[in-house]
Design an enzyme around this catalytic site. Structure first.
Site, short mmCIF file in Angstrom:
data_model
loop_
_atom_site.label_atom_id
_atom_site.label_comp_id
_atom_site.label_asym_id
_atom_site.label_seq_id
_atom_site.Cartn_x
_atom_site.Cartn_y
_atom_site.Cartn_z
N HIS A 1 -23.49 28.90 -3.91
CA HIS A 1 -24.42 27.77 -3.75
C HIS A 1 -23.65 26.57 -3.20
O HIS A 1 -22.99 25.87 -3.97
CB HIS A 1 -25.00 27.36 -5.10
CG HIS A 1 -25.93 28.35 -5.69
ND1 HIS A 1 -27.29 28.29 -5.53
CD2 HIS A 1 -25.71 29.45 -6.44
CE1 HIS A 1 -27.87 29.29 -6.16
NE2 HIS A 1 -26.92 30.02 -6.72
N CYS B 1 -27.25 32.82 -2.10
CA CYS B 1 -27.28 33.65 -3.30
C CYS B 1 -28.48 34.62 -3.31
O CYS B 1 -28.49 35.55 -2.53
CB CYS B 1 -27.21 32.75 -4.53
SG CYS B 1 -26.51 33.61 -5.94
N GLU C 1 -25.11 23.94 -2.04
CA GLU C 1 -25.95 22.75 -2.33
C GLU C 1 -25.66 22.16 -3.70
O GLU C 1 -25.87 20.97 -3.92
CB GLU C 1 -27.44 23.11 -2.17
CG GLU C 1 -28.10 23.90 -3.30
CD GLU C 1 -27.70 25.36 -3.39
OE1 GLU C 1 -26.87 25.82 -2.58
OE2 GLU C 1 -28.21 26.04 -4.30
N1 GLN Z 1 -28.57 37.15 -9.77
C1 GLN Z 1 -29.61 36.64 -8.94
C2 GLN Z 1 -30.36 37.79 -8.25
O1 GLN Z 1 -30.02 38.89 -8.41
C3 GLN Z 1 -29.06 35.68 -7.90
C4 GLN Z 1 -28.49 34.47 -8.59
C5 GLN Z 1 -28.58 33.20 -7.82
O2 GLN Z 1 -29.34 33.07 -6.86
N2 GLN Z 1 -27.85 32.21 -8.28
O3 GLN Z 1 -31.27 37.55 -7.56
#
Ligand code: GLN
Length: 187
Positions: free
Chosen positions: A170, A77, A172
């Site tokens: 994610h 992410c 995890e």
């Molecule tokens: N929206 C977050 C970002 O822009 C990422 C979200 C996440 O890691 N769950 O960094």
């Protein structure tokens, strides 16, 4: 020993997955912590906040980039955003470790976060698992030498370049070990 970047965000679930696979783990908060590890996880969180905290130490980014020449890195992410070549946001520093472009918060606000079944196609194995997308980015461009190993609704959500892996979701949070195992093997 696998390191987990622990400046902000969700790093403790990654430690649990590494434990499950039998890897020793270590929290990484500065470049010195990269010593003695042979893999690194860049977790989810807020890529802008992680950028700010990483920039507190001048040589931290350079050290991570040098580390990536030798050892595998998994980004989830926000970690994927940071590993990208470009995410078109001045508040984010892109490490350029995977040759992709990404767009932050591309599914919309928190209410559009979701869990879904995914199918991973890798090494002629087809495995399905559940993954959480939380204010997830989208991969907007896949460059040379990048292999897409998982799609959702026709959009790439997991990629591999050389020894590195990155996911927009994610793994995890669902106690899923598959992606970590692909990146780091068993401990
Ligand atoms: N929206 C977050 C970002 O822009 C990422 C979200 C996440 O890691 N769950 O960094």
């Amino acid at each position: 020993m696998i390191g987990v970047l622990a400046l902000q965000g969700n790093f403790s679930s990654h430690i649990q997955i590494l434990n499950k696979l039998g890897h020793d783990s270590k929290l990484v908060k500065c470049s010195k912590d990269l010593e003695g590890i042979n893999g690194l996880i860049i977790p989810g969180g807020e890529s802008t906040t992680i950028t700010k905290l990483i920039k507190r130490e001048d040589k931290f980014i350079k050290s991570i980039q040098l580390f990536s020449k030798k050892y595998p890195i998994l980004g989830t992410c926000a970690g994927l955003i940071l590993m990208s070549k470009n995410s078109f946001d001045d508040k984010v520093l892109n490490f350029g470790i995977i040759n992709i472009e990404s767009k932050r918060n591309a599914y919309g606000r928190q209410v559009y976060s979701f869990d879904t079944d995914l199918n991973l196609n890798y090494n002629s194995k087809n495995t399905s698992f559940i993954a959480s997308f939380i204010r997830a980015p989208k991969i907007s461009k896949v460059g040379r030498n990048v292999q897409v190993i998982c799609n959702h609704d026709g959009i790439p959500v997991a990629v591999k370049q050389g020894m590195h892996f990155a996911t927009t979701f994610h793994p995890e949070l669902q106690n899923e070990t598959l992606i970590h195992q692909l990146c780091f093997g068993d401990g």
